[in-house]
Design a protein around this motif. Sequence first.
Motif, PDB file in Angstrom:
ATOM      1  N   GLN A  97     -16.340  55.894  19.902  1.00 50.87           N
ATOM      2  CA  GLN A  97     -16.800  54.575  20.366  1.00 50.87           C
ATOM      3  C   GLN A  97     -15.599  53.741  20.814  1.00 50.87           C
ATOM      4  O   GLN A  97     -15.669  53.036  21.809  1.00 50.87           O
ATOM      5  N   PHE A  98     -14.497  53.870  20.086  1.00 48.13           N
ATOM      6  CA  PHE A  98     -13.234  53.241  20.481  1.00 48.13           C
ATOM      7  C   PHE A  98     -12.135  53.825  19.600  1.00 48.13           C
ATOM      8  O   PHE A  98     -12.420  54.523  18.623  1.00 48.13           O
ATOM      9  N   THR A  99     -10.875  53.558  19.937  1.00 48.61           N
ATOM     10  CA  THR A  99      -9.739  54.047  19.160  1.00 48.61           C
ATOM     11  C   THR A  99      -8.744  52.914  18.930  1.00 48.61           C
ATOM     12  O   THR A  99      -8.732  51.923  19.668  1.00 48.61           O
TER      13      THR A  99
END
Length: 262
Positions: A97-99
């Motif tokens: 989803q994000f980092t």
Amino acid sequence: MKVFIVLTLIIAGVSAKVEEQVHPKDLPRSAKIQGRITNGYPAYEGKAPYAVGLSFNGWWCGGSIIAHDWVLTAAHCTNGASSVTIYYGATWRTNAQFTHTVGSGDRNDIINHHNADIALIRIPHVDFWHMVNKVELPSYNDRYNDFNERWAVACGWGGTYDGSPLPDWLQCVDLQIIHNSECQRTYGSGTVTDNILCVRTPDGKSTCGGDSGGPLVTHDGNKLVGVTNFGTSSCTSGAPAGFQRVTYHLDWIRDHTGIAYY
């Protein structure tokens, strides 16, 4: 009679042979970044929103979100690391989803325990939703609960058996927590001390290479009770898998993060 006694002692010595513990991170792996749950099942999206992938320079581990700004993992993952990239909500490992990427610089975002295989990573604040969320620690009321014979779930990325092609879909496996005395029969009392929790691994179901630092969460109450630490050189051998016992480290976690449940 003396000969019989000597033979008995020799046989007993052979049967008491202690297996060498191996960190899943250090097991042989392909050139591809990997994690492994052997003989588990594919996780549906949102099954383990607390599970994160941790990409270091040359190795891969797992971790657990325990607050908006903290991840719990294993020290043998973070030792020697100058930075780590955290993958959130990645049912498919490469499709997070994000980092975030954090380092071990002046702010000391990576905190290793000095005497145990457990570590904390300070992360930028993350908002929680069904794909990215925290897992609760056991409360102080449970600090002396050994959770023996309770069922728990471990999750990680990768192949489903020794030497398999390595899919990137998140895998989970249900495992039963055992008495330390049972685990000591495999690894010895020098390895399986009070800070260790072990699980049975029947039918080749286990954690494996790349799962280091990942979560073990109880079915009943969804509490994080273990951090993946070690197994044997063959993940499907049937030997117990070892975890850091989270209840043993509640004070250490609280002192560094302020997180505690009463």
